[in-house]
Design a protein around this motif. Structure first.
Motif, mmCIF file in Angstrom:
data_model
loop_
_atom_site.group_PDB
_atom_site.id
_atom_site.type_symbol
_atom_site.label_atom_id
_atom_site.label_comp_id
_atom_site.label_asym_id
_atom_site.label_seq_id
_atom_site.Cartn_x
_atom_site.Cartn_y
_atom_site.Cartn_z
ATOM 1 N N ARG A 110 0.652 -1.312 -0.096
ATOM 2 C CA ARG A 110 -0.357 0.455 0.402
ATOM 3 C C ARG A 110 1.013 1.131 -0.474
ATOM 4 O O ARG A 110 0.331 1.790 -0.499
ATOM 5 C CB ARG A 110 -0.755 0.162 1.534
ATOM 6 C CG ARG A 110 -2.180 -1.149 1.189
ATOM 7 C CD ARG A 110 -3.098 -0.996 0.514
ATOM 8 N NE ARG A 110 -2.899 -0.960 -0.973
ATOM 9 C CZ ARG A 110 -2.593 -1.640 -1.966
ATOM 10 N NH1 ARG A 110 -2.560 -2.796 -0.924
ATOM 11 N NH2 ARG A 110 -2.083 -2.016 -2.747
ATOM 12 N N ASN A 111 1.573 1.480 0.855
ATOM 13 C CA ASN A 111 2.618 2.291 0.613
ATOM 14 C C ASN A 111 3.310 2.458 -0.468
ATOM 15 O O ASN A 111 3.418 3.782 -0.750
ATOM 16 C CB ASN A 111 4.122 2.263 1.714
ATOM 17 C CG ASN A 111 4.653 3.388 1.749
ATOM 18 O OD1 ASN A 111 6.265 3.574 1.644
ATOM 19 N ND2 ASN A 111 4.374 3.965 3.012
ATOM 20 N N ILE A 112 3.873 1.430 -1.349
ATOM 21 C CA ILE A 112 4.522 1.523 -2.266
ATOM 22 C C ILE A 112 3.788 2.440 -3.515
ATOM 23 O O ILE A 112 3.588 2.984 -4.250
ATOM 24 C CB ILE A 112 4.889 0.197 -3.004
ATOM 25 C CG1 ILE A 112 6.572 -0.621 -2.004
ATOM 26 C CG2 ILE A 112 5.473 0.533 -4.372
ATOM 27 C CD1 ILE A 112 6.397 -2.073 -2.733
ATOM 28 N N ASP A 113 2.259 1.758 -3.744
ATOM 29 C CA ASP A 113 1.376 2.513 -4.291
ATOM 30 C C ASP A 113 0.966 3.459 -4.231
ATOM 31 O O ASP A 113 0.266 4.353 -5.220
ATOM 32 C CB ASP A 113 -0.087 0.940 -4.232
ATOM 33 C CG ASP A 113 -0.864 1.359 -5.300
ATOM 34 O OD1 ASP A 113 -0.360 1.393 -5.930
ATOM 35 O OD2 ASP A 113 -2.116 1.446 -5.338
ATOM 36 N N THR A 114 1.332 4.361 -3.109
ATOM 37 C CA THR A 114 0.849 5.452 -2.528
ATOM 38 C C THR A 114 1.338 6.503 -3.014
ATOM 39 O O THR A 114 1.471 7.186 -3.623
ATOM 40 C CB THR A 114 0.508 5.420 -1.146
ATOM 41 O OG1 THR A 114 -0.793 4.578 -0.690
ATOM 42 C CG2 THR A 114 0.361 7.502 -0.552
ATOM 43 N N ARG A 115 2.886 6.154 -2.429
ATOM 44 C CA ARG A 115 3.989 6.947 -3.528
ATOM 45 C C ARG A 115 3.931 7.049 -5.250
ATOM 46 O O ARG A 115 4.245 8.441 -5.587
ATOM 47 C CB ARG A 115 5.376 6.248 -3.286
ATOM 48 C CG ARG A 115 6.426 7.212 -2.682
ATOM 49 C CD ARG A 115 7.447 5.985 -2.151
ATOM 50 N NE ARG A 115 7.557 5.016 -3.323
ATOM 51 C CZ ARG A 115 9.190 4.278 -2.769
ATOM 52 N NH1 ARG A 115 8.157 3.859 -1.104
ATOM 53 N NH2 ARG A 115 9.098 3.499 -3.016
ATOM 54 N N VAL A 116 4.212 6.093 -5.827
ATOM 55 C CA VAL A 116 3.776 5.998 -7.012
ATOM 56 C C VAL A 116 2.348 6.979 -7.713
ATOM 57 O O VAL A 116 2.406 7.677 -8.894
ATOM 58 C CB VAL A 116 3.760 4.596 -7.523
ATOM 59 C CG1 VAL A 116 3.572 4.977 -8.960
ATOM 60 C CG2 VAL A 116 4.577 3.977 -7.242
ATOM 61 N N GLU A 117 0.793 6.851 -6.918
ATOM 62 C CA GLU A 117 -0.124 7.462 -7.281
ATOM 63 C C GLU A 117 0.156 8.514 -7.464
ATOM 64 O O GLU A 117 0.047 9.686 -8.150
ATOM 65 C CB GLU A 117 -1.317 7.171 -6.487
ATOM 66 C CG GLU A 117 -1.329 5.867 -7.133
ATOM 67 C CD GLU A 117 -2.879 5.385 -6.080
ATOM 68 O OE1 GLU A 117 -3.250 6.156 -4.892
ATOM 69 O OE2 GLU A 117 -3.368 3.995 -6.399
ATOM 70 N N LYS A 118 0.780 9.437 -6.455
ATOM 71 C CA LYS A 118 1.346 10.783 -5.632
ATOM 72 C C LYS A 118 2.778 11.179 -6.456
ATOM 73 O O LYS A 118 1.864 12.316 -7.299
ATOM 74 C CB LYS A 118 1.821 11.100 -4.570
ATOM 75 C CG LYS A 118 0.576 10.319 -3.341
ATOM 76 C CD LYS A 118 1.506 10.862 -1.943
ATOM 77 C CE LYS A 118 0.422 10.944 -0.728
ATOM 78 N NZ LYS A 118 1.223 10.756 0.542
ATOM 79 N N ALA A 119 3.539 10.430 -7.204
ATOM 80 C CA ALA A 119 3.642 10.708 -8.530
ATOM 81 C C ALA A 119 3.172 11.021 -9.608
ATOM 82 O O ALA A 119 3.654 11.904 -10.576
ATOM 83 C CB ALA A 119 5.136 9.799 -8.523
ATOM 84 N N ALA A 120 2.980 9.866 -10.046
ATOM 85 C CA ALA A 120 2.399 9.975 -10.932
ATOM 86 C C ALA A 120 0.941 11.199 -11.628
ATOM 87 O O ALA A 120 1.409 12.068 -12.553
ATOM 88 C CB ALA A 120 1.259 9.042 -11.749
ATOM 89 N N ARG A 121 0.403 11.510 -9.952
ATOM 90 C CA ARG A 121 -0.595 12.477 -10.334
ATOM 91 C C ARG A 121 0.317 13.664 -10.366
ATOM 92 O O ARG A 121 -0.529 14.939 -10.611
ATOM 93 C CB ARG A 121 -1.477 12.776 -8.738
ATOM 94 C CG ARG A 121 -2.772 11.613 -9.106
ATOM 95 C CD ARG A 121 -3.862 12.171 -7.961
ATOM 96 N NE ARG A 121 -3.107 11.735 -6.391
ATOM 97 C CZ ARG A 121 -3.100 11.080 -6.209
ATOM 98 N NH1 ARG A 121 -3.450 9.184 -6.845
ATOM 99 N NH2 ARG A 121 -2.830 11.124 -4.578
#
Length: 250
Positions: free
Chosen positions: A228-239
């Protein structure tokens, strides 16, 4: 009409057929990785096709890591690795990211599903030696984190060690595929920065702690929190990148 003179569609069909016949030859002769294949001339005689067809078929099989062409030495059975899968998924993900920022998260989701099933299998049986090895990897992670260094290689080792006791040769290969795709794509897009490396270390340690207690549910939950932590990090960077692109277009 020779295969060289055949229409393009027919030539592709002939080429694909020759590839399958060479693969069948490898199976029939029970050749293993590193074994020498017949020469081009011998393959031409055995399969009844031109040298050009043999060479084109071997090129295609080399791209799949089924054969290895060593110029001046001959053609050998390849390593039969999943490298072509990793290369294809990397390209697909980079291509999809042009229109869908979820493409990298989808790779992560597949990996999480795979590992969630695997960790339930090892949670109550993982050997003490493997737990000790995992502890050592986590300590190296922490040392690097406190020194301001990244620890991608240690992360890869950690997840491979988790399931070593299963003795399944395909597991580390599949994990390597998804790890490699994620690492390549996030690196290319600049999304691999970890704002809280010590937190990442703690999440890895929590997985080991749960495994030491032989607590299946806790181990699965700790693994899920890590993803979940990795996924959240990627989503923030993508946005963030998407917003920047929209501002540039505006």
């Amino acid at each position: 009409m020779t295969d060289r003179q055949a229409p393009r569609g027919l030539a592709r069909r002939v080429g694909g057929q020759v590839q399958h016949e060479i693969m069948q030859l490898i199976l029939d002769r029970r050749l293993r990785s590193g074994d020498l294949l017949p020469t081009e001339t011998e393959l031409m005689e055995d399969l009844g096709v031109s040298r050009n067809s043999i060479r084109e078929a071997l090129k295609g099989l080399q791209a799949l890591d089924i054969v290895e062409v060593r110029h001046g030495y001959g053609t050998y059975v390849g390593q039969l690795s999943l490298t072509p899968l990793a290369d294809g998924l990397t390209f697909r993900t980079l291509h999809e990211l042009g229109s869908d920022v979820r493409a990298l998260s989808e790779i992560l989701q597949v990996r999480e599903i795979l590992e969630a099933g695997l960790i339930r299998r090892v949670a109550t049986t993982i050997p003490d030696d493997d737990l000790a090895a995992l502890d050592a990897v986590v300590r190296r992670m922490e040392t690097r984190a406190r020194a301001g260094e990244t620890f991608a290689e240690e992360d890869r080792q950690f997840h491979e060690l988790l399931y070593r006791s299963l003795g399944n040769a395909l597991v580390p290969q599949f994990l390597e595929v998804f790890w490699k795709v994620f690492d390549r794509v996030s690196g290319i897009r600049g999304w691999n920065h970890d704002p809280s490396p010590i937190g990442t270390v703690r999440r890895h340690r929590a997985i080991v702690t749960a495994l030491r207690r032989r607590d299946v549910e806790a181990a699965e939950q700790a693994l899920s929190k890590h993803f979940r932590n990795i996924d959240t990090r990627v989503e923030k960077a993508a946005r963030r990148d998407q917003s920047a692109d929209e501002a540039d277009r505006g």
